[in-house]
Design an enzyme around this catalytic site. Structure first.
Site, PDB file in Angstrom:
ATOM      1  CB  SER A  13      -0.980  -0.003   1.170  1.00 12.71           C
ATOM      2  OG  SER A  13      -0.324   0.219   2.390  1.00 12.71           O
ATOM      3  CG  ASN A  14       3.724   2.679   2.893  1.00 18.99           C
ATOM      4  OD1 ASN A  14       3.570   3.869   3.132  1.00 18.99           O
ATOM      5  ND2 ASN A  14       3.528   1.738   3.818  1.00 18.99           N
ATOM      6  CB  ILE A  92      17.807  -7.436   8.699  1.00 21.10           C
ATOM      7  CG1 ILE A  92      16.768  -7.395   9.813  1.00 21.10           C
ATOM      8  CG2 ILE A  92      19.085  -6.708   9.098  1.00 21.10           C
ATOM      9  CD1 ILE A  92      17.159  -8.148  11.062  1.00 21.10           C
ATOM     10  CG  ASN A 107      12.416   0.965   6.790  1.00 22.09           C
ATOM     11  OD1 ASN A 107      11.671   0.330   6.052  1.00 22.09           O
ATOM     12  ND2 ASN A 107      12.436   0.780   8.099  1.00 22.09           N
ATOM     13  CG  HIS A 109       9.473   1.475  12.348  1.00 19.79           C
ATOM     14  ND1 HIS A 109       9.567   0.109  12.321  1.00 19.79           N
ATOM     15  CD2 HIS A 109       9.128   1.814  13.611  1.00 19.79           C
ATOM     16  CE1 HIS A 109       9.293  -0.369  13.528  1.00 19.79           C
ATOM     17  NE2 HIS A 109       9.022   0.646  14.321  1.00 19.79           N
ATOM     18  CG  ASP A 141      21.810   3.293  11.121  1.00 17.28           C
ATOM     19  OD1 ASP A 141      21.059   2.301  11.281  1.00 17.28           O
ATOM     20  OD2 ASP A 141      22.044   4.104  12.035  1.00 17.28           O
ATOM     21  CD  GLU A 142      27.156  -0.915   8.553  1.00 21.11           C
ATOM     22  OE1 GLU A 142      27.678  -1.645   9.417  1.00 21.11           O
ATOM     23  OE2 GLU A 142      27.756  -0.444   7.576  1.00 21.11           O
ATOM     24  CD  GLU A 174       3.078   3.041   7.696  1.00 16.73           C
ATOM     25  OE1 GLU A 174       3.656   2.481   6.759  1.00 16.73           O
ATOM     26  OE2 GLU A 174       2.657   2.421   8.698  1.00 16.73           O
TER      27      GLU A 174
HETATM   28  C1  GAR Z   1       3.773  -0.681   6.794  1.00 17.27           C
HETATM   29  O1  GAR Z   1       2.986  -0.425   7.926  1.00 17.27           O
HETATM   30  C2  GAR Z   1       5.227  -0.362   7.086  1.00 17.27           C
HETATM   31  O2  GAR Z   1       5.389   0.747   7.946  1.00 17.27           O
HETATM   32  C3  GAR Z   1       5.681  -1.627   7.751  1.00 17.27           C
HETATM   33  O3  GAR Z   1       5.061  -2.653   7.022  1.00 17.27           O
HETATM   34  C4  GAR Z   1       3.835  -2.171   6.484  1.00 17.27           C
HETATM   35  C5  GAR Z   1       3.838  -2.438   5.004  1.00 17.27           C
HETATM   36  O4  GAR Z   1       2.608  -2.157   4.418  1.00 17.27           O
HETATM   37  N1  GAR Z   1       7.096  -1.738   7.724  1.00 17.27           N
HETATM   38  C6  GAR Z   1       7.813  -2.255   8.721  1.00 17.27           C
HETATM   39  O5  GAR Z   1       7.327  -2.687   9.742  1.00 17.27           O
HETATM   40  C7  GAR Z   1       9.311  -2.274   8.466  1.00 17.27           C
HETATM   41  N2  GAR Z   1       9.985  -2.676   9.649  1.00 17.27           N
HETATM   42  P1  GAR Z   1       2.467  -2.044   2.845  1.00 17.27           P
HETATM   43  O6  GAR Z   1       3.079  -3.319   2.252  1.00 17.27           O
HETATM   44  O7  GAR Z   1       0.983  -2.019   2.635  1.00 17.27           O
HETATM   45  O8  GAR Z   1       3.144  -0.805   2.375  1.00 17.27           O
END
Ligand code: GAR
Length: 220
Positions: A13-14, A92, A107, A109, A141-142, A174
């Protein structure tokens, strides 16, 4: 115009929000390649629908994380990618990718970092009793969810919230801030100074705040 490579693992969705904002002319970027580490994820249907190039690179077919990342680097470079977008990419990443794209991997989060890194954040937020939650776009970052923060959005947490309701509320934000971060990058406005990412030429709110629950005594 910035060339993007988008890495996905799920619903995308992002990715969809970024595609829509590019198509609407709000984000000055083009998606050169979408890579999924899993086959049959809905993100790839979105790629097909918009005629965007995509590939599946199964992480399970690589002996080490580094070997997998090396393959990603080869593909991203072959597609002249400048900025790598992790959009729900649940792997990761290693220094192999980060050294190939220094401060050029973003990224998103679903929490207000540095609070609630990792996974299953929404239930943890409800259980902890925080009054605000949100999302963070950061350079990778790492560490895990530790990189310099570019932009954050805040949402209230309500007394009757569930993890599902909260995650949906955060996800709506997001979809806005990821595109904003990419556009700030495309405009050359992001300046990394150690841990801080400055947004050059963007006016700051002089004195803004939110209170949850609404304080009342100041409005009464
Ligand atoms: C989103 O909520 C994103 O912030 C999270 O996964 C989802 C992906 O949704 N990402 C993490 O947790 C990364 N550590 P999407 O596939 O619908 O964009």
């Amino acid at each position: 115009m910035v060339n993007l490579g988008v890495l996905v693992s799920g619903s995308g969705s992002n990715l969809q929000a970024i595609i829509d904002n590019i198509e609407a002319g709000r984000v000055d970027a083009r998606i050169k390649i979408i890579i999924s580490n899993l086959a049959d994820v809905y993100a790839l249907e979105r790629a097909k629908k918009h005629g965007l190039p995509f590939m599946v690179v199964r992480h399970k077919e690589y002996k080490t994380r580094e070997d997998f990342d090396q393959k990603l680097v080869e593909i991203l470079k072959a597609h002249e990618v400048e900025l790598v977008i992790l959009a729900g990419f649940m792997r990761i990443v290693t220094p192999v990718l980060l050294r190939a794209f220094p401060m050029r991997v973003m990224n998103i989060h679903p929490a207000l970092l540095p609070a609630f890194p990792g996974t299953h954040v929404w239930q943890a937020e409800v259980d902890y009793g925080v009054k605000f939650a949100g999302c963070t776009v950061h350079f990778v970052d790492e560490g895990t969810d530790t990189g310099p923060i570019i932009i954050q959005a805040v949402v209230p947490v309500y007394d009757d919230d569930t993890a599902e309701a909260l995650s949906a509320r955060i996800l709506r934000q997001e979809h806005k801030v990821y595109s904003q971060a990419i556009q700030l990058y495309a405009e050359g406005r992001l300046e990394v100074q150690g841990r801080r990412v400055l947004a050059k030429g963007i006016p700051m709110f002089p004195d803004s705040f939110m209170i949850n629950p609404p304080a009342g005594i100041f409005e009464r």
